[in-house]
Design a protein around this motif. Structure first.
Motif, PDB file in Angstrom:
ATOM      1  N   HIS A 221      49.650 -62.819  -5.786  1.00  0.00           N
ATOM      2  CA  HIS A 221      48.217 -63.121  -5.802  1.00  0.00           C
ATOM      3  C   HIS A 221      47.383 -61.910  -6.232  1.00  0.00           C
ATOM      4  O   HIS A 221      46.342 -62.066  -6.870  1.00  0.00           O
ATOM      5  CB  HIS A 221      47.774 -63.639  -4.431  1.00  0.00           C
ATOM      6  N   LEU A 222      47.858 -60.713  -5.915  1.00  0.00           N
ATOM      7  CA  LEU A 222      47.174 -59.517  -6.418  1.00  0.00           C
ATOM      8  C   LEU A 222      47.294 -59.439  -7.934  1.00  0.00           C
ATOM      9  O   LEU A 222      46.361 -59.030  -8.626  1.00  0.00           O
ATOM     10  CB  LEU A 222      47.770 -58.259  -5.786  1.00  0.00           C
ATOM     11  N   GLU A 223      48.442 -59.836  -8.450  1.00  0.00           N
ATOM     12  CA  GLU A 223      48.691 -59.761  -9.881  1.00  0.00           C
ATOM     13  C   GLU A 223      47.989 -60.874 -10.662  1.00  0.00           C
ATOM     14  O   GLU A 223      47.486 -60.645 -11.760  1.00  0.00           O
ATOM     15  CB  GLU A 223      50.195 -59.836 -10.161  1.00  0.00           C
ATOM     16  N   CYS A 224      47.979 -62.073 -10.097  1.00  0.00           N
ATOM     17  CA  CYS A 224      47.621 -63.258 -10.891  1.00  0.00           C
ATOM     18  C   CYS A 224      46.275 -63.874 -10.546  1.00  0.00           C
ATOM     19  O   CYS A 224      45.865 -64.857 -11.182  1.00  0.00           O
ATOM     20  CB  CYS A 224      48.712 -64.326 -10.733  1.00  0.00           C
ATOM     21  N   PHE A 248      52.150 -53.106   3.803  1.00  0.00           N
ATOM     22  CA  PHE A 248      52.059 -52.961   2.350  1.00  0.00           C
ATOM     23  C   PHE A 248      52.332 -51.513   1.935  1.00  0.00           C
ATOM     24  O   PHE A 248      53.092 -51.253   1.001  1.00  0.00           O
ATOM     25  CB  PHE A 248      50.686 -53.398   1.858  1.00  0.00           C
ATOM     26  N   ARG A 249      51.721 -50.574   2.637  1.00  0.00           N
ATOM     27  CA  ARG A 249      51.895 -49.157   2.282  1.00  0.00           C
ATOM     28  C   ARG A 249      53.331 -48.706   2.529  1.00  0.00           C
ATOM     29  O   ARG A 249      53.886 -47.913   1.747  1.00  0.00           O
ATOM     30  CB  ARG A 249      50.917 -48.293   3.074  1.00  0.00           C
ATOM     31  N   GLU A 250      53.949 -49.201   3.586  1.00  0.00           N
ATOM     32  CA  GLU A 250      55.331 -48.830   3.877  1.00  0.00           C
ATOM     33  C   GLU A 250      56.264 -49.275   2.753  1.00  0.00           C
ATOM     34  O   GLU A 250      57.218 -48.580   2.407  1.00  0.00           O
ATOM     35  CB  GLU A 250      55.789 -49.458   5.202  1.00  0.00           C
ATOM     36  N   ARG A 251      55.984 -50.437   2.185  1.00  0.00           N
ATOM     37  CA  ARG A 251      56.863 -50.965   1.146  1.00  0.00           C
ATOM     38  C   ARG A 251      56.558 -50.416  -0.240  1.00  0.00           C
ATOM     39  O   ARG A 251      57.479 -50.086  -1.002  1.00  0.00           O
ATOM     40  CB  ARG A 251      56.770 -52.494   1.116  1.00  0.00           C
ATOM     41  N   TYR A 252      55.276 -50.315  -0.597  1.00  0.00           N
ATOM     42  CA  TYR A 252      54.910 -49.970  -1.971  1.00  0.00           C
ATOM     43  C   TYR A 252      54.363 -48.550  -2.140  1.00  0.00           C
ATOM     44  O   TYR A 252      54.108 -48.122  -3.265  1.00  0.00           O
ATOM     45  CB  TYR A 252      53.884 -50.978  -2.506  1.00  0.00           C
ATOM     46  N   ARG A 253      54.166 -47.832  -1.042  1.00  0.00           N
ATOM     47  CA  ARG A 253      53.680 -46.455  -1.093  1.00  0.00           C
ATOM     48  C   ARG A 253      52.327 -46.339  -1.793  1.00  0.00           C
ATOM     49  O   ARG A 253      52.051 -45.337  -2.466  1.00  0.00           O
ATOM     50  CB  ARG A 253      54.707 -45.548  -1.787  1.00  0.00           C
ATOM     51  N   MET A 254      51.513 -47.355  -1.662  1.00  0.00           N
ATOM     52  CA  MET A 254      50.159 -47.345  -2.213  1.00  0.00           C
ATOM     53  C   MET A 254      49.360 -48.436  -1.508  1.00  0.00           C
ATOM     54  O   MET A 254      49.918 -49.252  -0.780  1.00  0.00           O
ATOM     55  CB  MET A 254      50.172 -47.586  -3.728  1.00  0.00           C
ATOM     56  N   THR A 255      48.063 -48.449  -1.722  1.00  0.00           N
ATOM     57  CA  THR A 255      47.226 -49.485  -1.126  1.00  0.00           C
ATOM     58  C   THR A 255      47.269 -50.740  -1.990  1.00  0.00           C
ATOM     59  O   THR A 255      47.617 -50.676  -3.180  1.00  0.00           O
ATOM     60  CB  THR A 255      45.768 -49.009  -1.022  1.00  0.00           C
ATOM     61  N   PRO A 256      46.900 -51.896  -1.426  1.00  0.00           N
ATOM     62  CA  PRO A 256      46.844 -53.124  -2.228  1.00  0.00           C
ATOM     63  C   PRO A 256      45.907 -52.994  -3.425  1.00  0.00           C
ATOM     64  O   PRO A 256      46.197 -53.518  -4.507  1.00  0.00           O
ATOM     65  CB  PRO A 256      46.337 -54.165  -1.228  1.00  0.00           C
ATOM     66  N   ARG A 257      44.791 -52.305  -3.243  1.00  0.00           N
ATOM     67  CA  ARG A 257      43.842 -52.142  -4.346  1.00  0.00           C
ATOM     68  C   ARG A 257      44.458 -51.314  -5.476  1.00  0.00           C
ATOM     69  O   ARG A 257      44.290 -51.621  -6.660  1.00  0.00           O
ATOM     70  CB  ARG A 257      42.558 -51.481  -3.842  1.00  0.00           C
ATOM     71  N   GLU A 258      45.167 -50.251  -5.114  1.00  0.00           N
ATOM     72  CA  GLU A 258      45.839 -49.430  -6.120  1.00  0.00           C
ATOM     73  C   GLU A 258      46.911 -50.236  -6.850  1.00  0.00           C
ATOM     74  O   GLU A 258      47.076 -50.124  -8.070  1.00  0.00           O
ATOM     75  CB  GLU A 258      46.461 -48.189  -5.460  1.00  0.00           C
ATOM     76  N   ARG A 260      46.988 -53.510  -7.367  1.00  0.00           N
ATOM     77  CA  ARG A 260      46.337 -54.466  -8.282  1.00  0.00           C
ATOM     78  C   ARG A 260      45.868 -53.753  -9.553  1.00  0.00           C
ATOM     79  O   ARG A 260      46.056 -54.254 -10.662  1.00  0.00           O
ATOM     80  CB  ARG A 260      45.175 -55.156  -7.574  1.00  0.00           C
ATOM     81  N   THR A 261      45.273 -52.603  -9.409  1.00  0.00           N
ATOM     82  CA  THR A 261      44.776 -51.856 -10.571  1.00  0.00           C
ATOM     83  C   THR A 261      45.916 -51.433 -11.486  1.00  0.00           C
ATOM     84  O   THR A 261      45.855 -51.614 -12.711  1.00  0.00           O
ATOM     85  CB  THR A 261      43.996 -50.612 -10.115  1.00  0.00           C
ATOM     86  N   LEU A 262      46.987 -50.894 -10.901  1.00  0.00           N
ATOM     87  CA  LEU A 262      48.122 -50.447 -11.698  1.00  0.00           C
ATOM     88  C   LEU A 262      48.792 -51.614 -12.408  1.00  0.00           C
ATOM     89  O   LEU A 262      49.190 -51.511 -13.574  1.00  0.00           O
ATOM     90  CB  LEU A 262      49.145 -49.724 -10.806  1.00  0.00           C
ATOM     91  N   TYR A 263      48.926 -52.745 -11.705  1.00  0.00           N
ATOM     92  CA  TYR A 263      49.568 -53.903 -12.332  1.00  0.00           C
ATOM     93  C   TYR A 263      48.758 -54.401 -13.511  1.00  0.00           C
ATOM     94  O   TYR A 263      49.305 -54.686 -14.577  1.00  0.00           O
ATOM     95  CB  TYR A 263      49.756 -55.044 -11.327  1.00  0.00           C
ATOM     96  N   LYS A 264      47.453 -54.526 -13.341  1.00  0.00           N
ATOM     97  CA  LYS A 264      46.633 -55.072 -14.421  1.00  0.00           C
ATOM     98  C   LYS A 264      46.639 -54.162 -15.641  1.00  0.00           C
ATOM     99  O   LYS A 264      46.643 -54.633 -16.782  1.00  0.00           O
ATOM    100  CB  LYS A 264      45.214 -55.329 -13.923  1.00  0.00           C
ATOM    101  N   GLU A 265      46.667 -52.852 -15.417  1.00  0.00           N
ATOM    102  CA  GLU A 265      46.756 -51.923 -16.544  1.00  0.00           C
ATOM    103  C   GLU A 265      48.097 -52.089 -17.267  1.00  0.00           C
ATOM    104  O   GLU A 265      48.156 -52.138 -18.504  1.00  0.00           O
ATOM    105  CB  GLU A 265      46.606 -50.488 -16.045  1.00  0.00           C
ATOM    106  N   LYS A 266      49.174 -52.235 -16.499  1.00  0.00           N
ATOM    107  CA  LYS A 266      50.494 -52.416 -17.091  1.00  0.00           C
ATOM    108  C   LYS A 266      50.598 -53.759 -17.785  1.00  0.00           C
ATOM    109  O   LYS A 266      51.162 -53.876 -18.875  1.00  0.00           O
ATOM    110  CB  LYS A 266      51.566 -52.299 -15.991  1.00  0.00           C
TER     111      LYS A 266
END
Length: 273
Positions: A221-224, A248-258, A260-266
């Protein structure tokens, strides 16, 4: 990661994305995969099916499947999810049966399949999501792929095995307030039996497995979508924003907002290639 079990809000989702490992999951949509680069291992039932560039696969609704990626370098594919409402005359087939081998090798992939995938991607970019057009292309995909398959009863892929029951139960209930005690009661087994399944098969405890499935739902949902992060985390079943942020931070080592931003750029970079 992909959603575990979800009533998708749109009739059709299509994305070109980097292939990654995805744990066993199922959903209410029919899924099409067209490998554009590298390889992908598609697991269904007890089998693992190898896919290479140009191969095409179809996973019918409510069939547990997973992905693994072993090849180094770029591994990408077009992933398309279509709600059963788009399948028209093929609805009965996908409801009651599924392919014994879901992969069509590149040499047997009909040119209409490739064209339909390309047109659906183009329509998405142009926001030309006319229902009758989407339905036509999805039915072309099915019309050209189903004759390539040896079909079997969907129930033969399912199992009374406790591992299958565990995955299926979590898939359907992860968005609810669910506990190990409730799950054991609903499945008619002891919670100690379930605990052994989680630790022995999945190598994690009940809460860790449950949160993984919720996070799978969140990342899609963050991606799409452009839904608010708060709405997404609560809809995924997390009891509070604080619990969600920590998991979320434990698994991805970043915040949900970060994320989403990184995914959309990629994603924008991948769509331009």
């Amino acid at each position: 990661m992909f959603p575990v079990y979800e009533e998708k809000k749109k009739n059709l989702h299509i994305h070109l994305r980097t292939s990654t490992h995805a744990s066993p999951h199922l959903h209410n949509s029919i899924e099409f995969i067209y490998v554009t680069e590298g390889t992908l291992e598609l697991g269904m039932g007890q089998e693992l099916f190898h896919m290479e560039e140009g191969d095409f696969a179809v996973i019918f609704p409510d069939v547990i499947h997973h992905y693994q990626v072993f090849s180094p370098g770029e591994n990408r594919a077009v992933y398309l999810w279509a709600k059963p409402a788009l399948t028209g005359q093929f609805a009965d087939i996908i409801q009651n049966s599924c392919p014994e081998d879901p992969v069509i090798k590149k040499e047997q992939v009909h040119r209409d399949i490739i064209n339909a995938v390309q047109c659906l991607r183009a329509n998405r970019k142009e926001k030309d999501d006319i229902l009758v057009v989407e339905q036509a292309y999805v039915q072309i995909l099915l019309a050209r792929s189903i004759p390539c398959f040896h079909m079997m009863e969907k129930s033969s892929v399912e199992s009374n095995d406790i591992i299958y029951q565990t995955v299926s139960y979590i898939a359907r209930h992860f968005r609810e307030e669910v506990s190990l005690d409730r799950m054991a009661r609903d499945l008619g087994v002891s919670k100690f039996t379930l605990s052994r399944v989680f630790s022995g098969t999945f190598h994690r405890n009940f809460n860790q497995f449950l949160n993984e499935q919720r996070l799978n739902y969140v990342t899609v949902h963050l991606e799409c979508t452009d839904e608010s992060i708060t709405d997404i985390c609560m809809d995924a079943g997390f009891e509070s924003q604080r619990t969600f942020n920590r998991a979320f931070r434990e698994r991805y080592r970043m915040t949900p907002r970060e994320y989403r931003t990184l995914y959309k750029e990629k994603y924008l970079r991948e769509e331009q290639t």
